[in-house]
Write a protein that holds these residues in place. Structure first.
Motif, PDB file in Angstrom:
ATOM      1  N   MET A 156      -4.325  -1.833   1.895  1.00 43.00           N
ATOM      2  CA  MET A 156      -4.154  -2.996   0.302  1.00 43.00           C
ATOM      3  C   MET A 156      -2.891  -2.010   0.265  1.00 43.00           C
ATOM      4  O   MET A 156      -2.716  -2.902  -1.086  1.00 43.00           O
ATOM      5  N   ALA A 157      -2.599  -0.778  -0.218  1.00 46.64           N
ATOM      6  CA  ALA A 157      -1.516  -0.109  -0.935  1.00 46.64           C
ATOM      7  C   ALA A 157      -0.272  -1.171  -0.439  1.00 46.64           C
ATOM      8  O   ALA A 157       0.718  -1.237  -0.620  1.00 46.64           O
ATOM      9  N   VAL A 158      -1.022  -1.173   1.458  1.00 45.45           N
ATOM     10  CA  VAL A 158       0.444  -1.667   1.848  1.00 45.45           C
ATOM     11  C   VAL A 158       0.994  -2.843   1.406  1.00 45.45           C
ATOM     12  O   VAL A 158       2.343  -3.372   1.144  1.00 45.45           O
ATOM     13  N   ALA A 159       0.249  -4.148   0.984  1.00 40.67           N
ATOM     14  CA  ALA A 159      -0.188  -5.461   1.033  1.00 40.67           C
ATOM     15  C   ALA A 159       0.804  -5.154  -0.879  1.00 40.67           C
ATOM     16  O   ALA A 159       1.573  -6.028  -1.088  1.00 40.67           O
ATOM     17  N   ARG A 160       0.206  -4.186  -1.064  1.00 43.29           N
ATOM     18  CA  ARG A 160       0.964  -3.988  -2.797  1.00 43.29           C
ATOM     19  C   ARG A 160       2.128  -3.731  -2.724  1.00 43.29           C
ATOM     20  O   ARG A 160       2.911  -4.390  -3.786  1.00 43.29           O
ATOM     21  N   GLN A 161       2.572  -2.527  -2.044  1.00 35.63           N
ATOM     22  CA  GLN A 161       3.990  -2.302  -1.807  1.00 35.63           C
ATOM     23  C   GLN A 161       5.567  -3.886  -1.381  1.00 35.63           C
ATOM     24  O   GLN A 161       5.647  -3.888  -1.934  1.00 35.63           O
ATOM     25  N   TYR A 162       4.522  -4.222  -0.012  1.00 34.92           N
ATOM     26  CA  TYR A 162       5.607  -5.462  -0.061  1.00 34.92           C
ATOM     27  C   TYR A 162       5.765  -6.887  -0.669  1.00 34.92           C
ATOM     28  O   TYR A 162       6.837  -6.835  -0.995  1.00 34.92           O
ATOM     29  N   LEU A 163       4.514  -6.773  -1.752  1.00 33.31           N
ATOM     30  CA  LEU A 163       4.395  -8.038  -2.615  1.00 33.31           C
ATOM     31  C   LEU A 163       5.122  -7.691  -4.004  1.00 33.31           C
ATOM     32  O   LEU A 163       6.244  -8.287  -4.152  1.00 33.31           O
ATOM     33  N   SER A 164       5.286  -6.391  -4.048  1.00 32.65           N
ATOM     34  CA  SER A 164       6.385  -5.832  -5.515  1.00 32.65           C
ATOM     35  C   SER A 164       7.718  -5.948  -4.707  1.00 32.65           C
ATOM     36  O   SER A 164       8.304  -5.849  -5.243  1.00 32.65           O
ATOM     37  N   SER A 165       8.769  -5.624  -3.367  1.00 30.19           N
ATOM     38  CA  SER A 165       9.441  -5.336  -3.432  1.00 30.19           C
ATOM     39  C   SER A 165      10.196  -6.626  -2.748  1.00 30.19           C
ATOM     40  O   SER A 165      11.168  -6.833  -3.464  1.00 30.19           O
ATOM     41  N   ASP A 166       8.832  -7.548  -2.729  1.00 30.78           N
ATOM     42  CA  ASP A 166       9.727  -8.907  -2.341  1.00 30.78           C
ATOM     43  C   ASP A 166       9.691  -9.569  -4.174  1.00 30.78           C
ATOM     44  O   ASP A 166      11.306 -10.334  -4.004  1.00 30.78           O
TER      45      ASP A 166
END
Length: 134
Positions: free
Chosen positions: A1-11
């Motif tokens: 889940m942390a990876v999804a949150r990171q990608y979303l935040s970055s995008d």
């Protein structure tokens, strides 16, 4: 889940979305992913799909899975409950949310309002980002 949150935040940062909207969208994705992992079956591929895009005035986030025996709905958890608040949080933070069914795929989506134009007035936004997780 942390990876999804990171990608979303970055995008969303790259697309010029304000920080408070990013925080809300990240929390909504986290709640939707938690519910999918806890209550649903994976997609036939064995994965759960997470996607997001910026639309006119909103960030739309979605989590797709293989469905469950019950329809996702916001509940009212007792004060002493350790869980049961996820979709209530989603309901509070979003303008709208819902469930789509397409064959064996169930998608829970949510719209987080953006008070400012996304992309800082750029003419076009990038294609929707799509990430997949097991």
């Amino acid at each position: 889940m942390a990876v999804a949150r990171q990608y979303l935040s970055s995008d969303l940062q790259e697309w010029g979305v304000c920080e408070t909207v990013i925080d809300d969208a990240v929390l909504v994705v986290s709640e939707l992913l938690s519910n999918a992992l806890r209550h649903a079956h994976p997609l036939p591929s064995g994965q759960i799909k997470v996607s997001w895009q910026c639309t006119d005035g909103h960030v739309e986030v979605a989590v797709s899975d293989g469905g469950s025996a019950t329809e996702p709905r916001a509940g009212r958890a007792a004060l002493s409950s350790l869980g049961g608040r996820g979709l209530g949080i989603v309901e509070y933070l979003t303008d709208n949310w819902g469930v789509r069914h397409d064959g064996d795929v169930t998608t829970v989506w949510a719209l987080v309002a953006t008070p400012d134009p996304v992309g800082g007035g750029r003419a076009s936004l990038p294609e929707p980002a799509l990430r997949e997780y097991i």
